[in-house]
Scaffold this active site. Structure first.
Site, PDB file in Angstrom:
ATOM      1  CB  ILE A 193       4.397  -1.875   2.807  1.00 38.72           C
ATOM      2  CG1 ILE A 193       3.854  -0.600   3.460  1.00 38.72           C
ATOM      3  CG2 ILE A 193       3.252  -2.710   2.244  1.00 38.72           C
ATOM      4  CD1 ILE A 193       3.205   0.377   2.481  1.00 38.72           C
ATOM      5  CE1 TYR A 247       6.772   7.283  -4.250  1.00 37.64           C
ATOM      6  CE2 TYR A 247       4.975   8.683  -3.502  1.00 37.64           C
ATOM      7  CZ  TYR A 247       5.628   7.460  -3.497  1.00 37.64           C
ATOM      8  OH  TYR A 247       5.124   6.424  -2.739  1.00 37.64           O
TER       9      TYR A 247
END
Length: 244
Positions: free
Chosen positions: A15, A147
């Site tokens: 990204i 995470y």
């Protein structure tokens, strides 16, 4: 259109790289950071436009402090920052280690906060910070506790910083991508068969395919731009419809 200056952490892949390409295409000046000097140099050589790169490991406080100091000494002034650098490593309850916990939080949470703090002297009044969060803030996934917790902590940082930076009119918002095809899958330990299965699984979403970085970029550019001046701690979920 006046050229703007942006910094993209983790800008050499995924990204971050797709965002860098889009910003360069619209004529902006971009600084990318990452851990790998050779990869940063290779990316810079492959792209045209006003692109600069600096080595900075988001998991090392000394690197982040040096980044801010260098930009200040060279009289850079940033219109915005894309805080994209992050890691994902699966962890199994009962087998997880303190080292794995610290690794995830050092980069995803501590690294994000101290990157912002180090850049404060070079952020223009009214600048925009865009944090790459994750769908996992809204939807749980197995074997991903570290995470998930790190990305939830990021959202807390964004809320607090939105208040603490208000006197400088600095806005901070987040993008929450769903499952996106990037290098992160291979880096997390997935093999080719597992990655293929992931793509197949994502074909059942309303979008009908796995997301790619280019699906995320337009929302990042919107949050960086003047159209988002009224937004604070906004969370743009881009999940291919998975959370329906």
């Amino acid at each position: 259109m006046k050229q703007k200056t942006y910094l993209v952490t983790g800008g050499s892949a995924g990204i971050g790289l797709a965002t860098t390409k889009a910003l360069l295409a619209q004529g902006d000046r971009v600084i990318i950071t990452g851990r790998n000097k050779e990869k940063l140099a290779s990316v810079a050589q492959s792209l045209s436009g006003d692109l600069h790169w600096l080595v900075a490991d988001s998991g090392k406080l000394s690197d982040l402090q040096a980044l801010g100091s260098m930009l200040q000494q060279e009289n850079w002034h940033l219109d915005g920052v894309v805080l994209n650098a992050g890691v994902y490593q699966p962890n199994v309850v009962g087998e997880s280690t303190e080292e794995a916990f610290d690794y995830t939080f050092d980069i995803n949470v501590k690294g994000t906060f101290f990157t912002i703090q180090s850049l404060l002297p070079v952020l223009k009044k009214g600048s925009s910070l865009v944090v790459i969060s994750s769908l996992v803030v809204e939807k749980a996934f197995a074997n991903s506790i570290f995470y998930m917790a790190s990305k939830s902590a990021l959202e807390g940082l964004i809320a607090g910083l939105s208040l603490d930076l208000a006197d400088r009119n600095i806005r901070i918002n987040s993008i929450q991508p769903g499952v996106t095809a990037t290098e992160i899958q291979g880096k997390s330990g997935m093999d080719e068969a597992q990655i293929s299965d992931l793509h197949q699984w994502m074909s059942s979403t309303p979008l009908g395919r796995i997301l790619v970085p280019e699906d995320i970029v337009p929302s990042i550019c919107f949050l960086l731009g003047d159209g988002s001046v009224g937004m604070r701690h906004a969370k743009l979920l881009i999940d291919a419809g998975m959370n329906l």
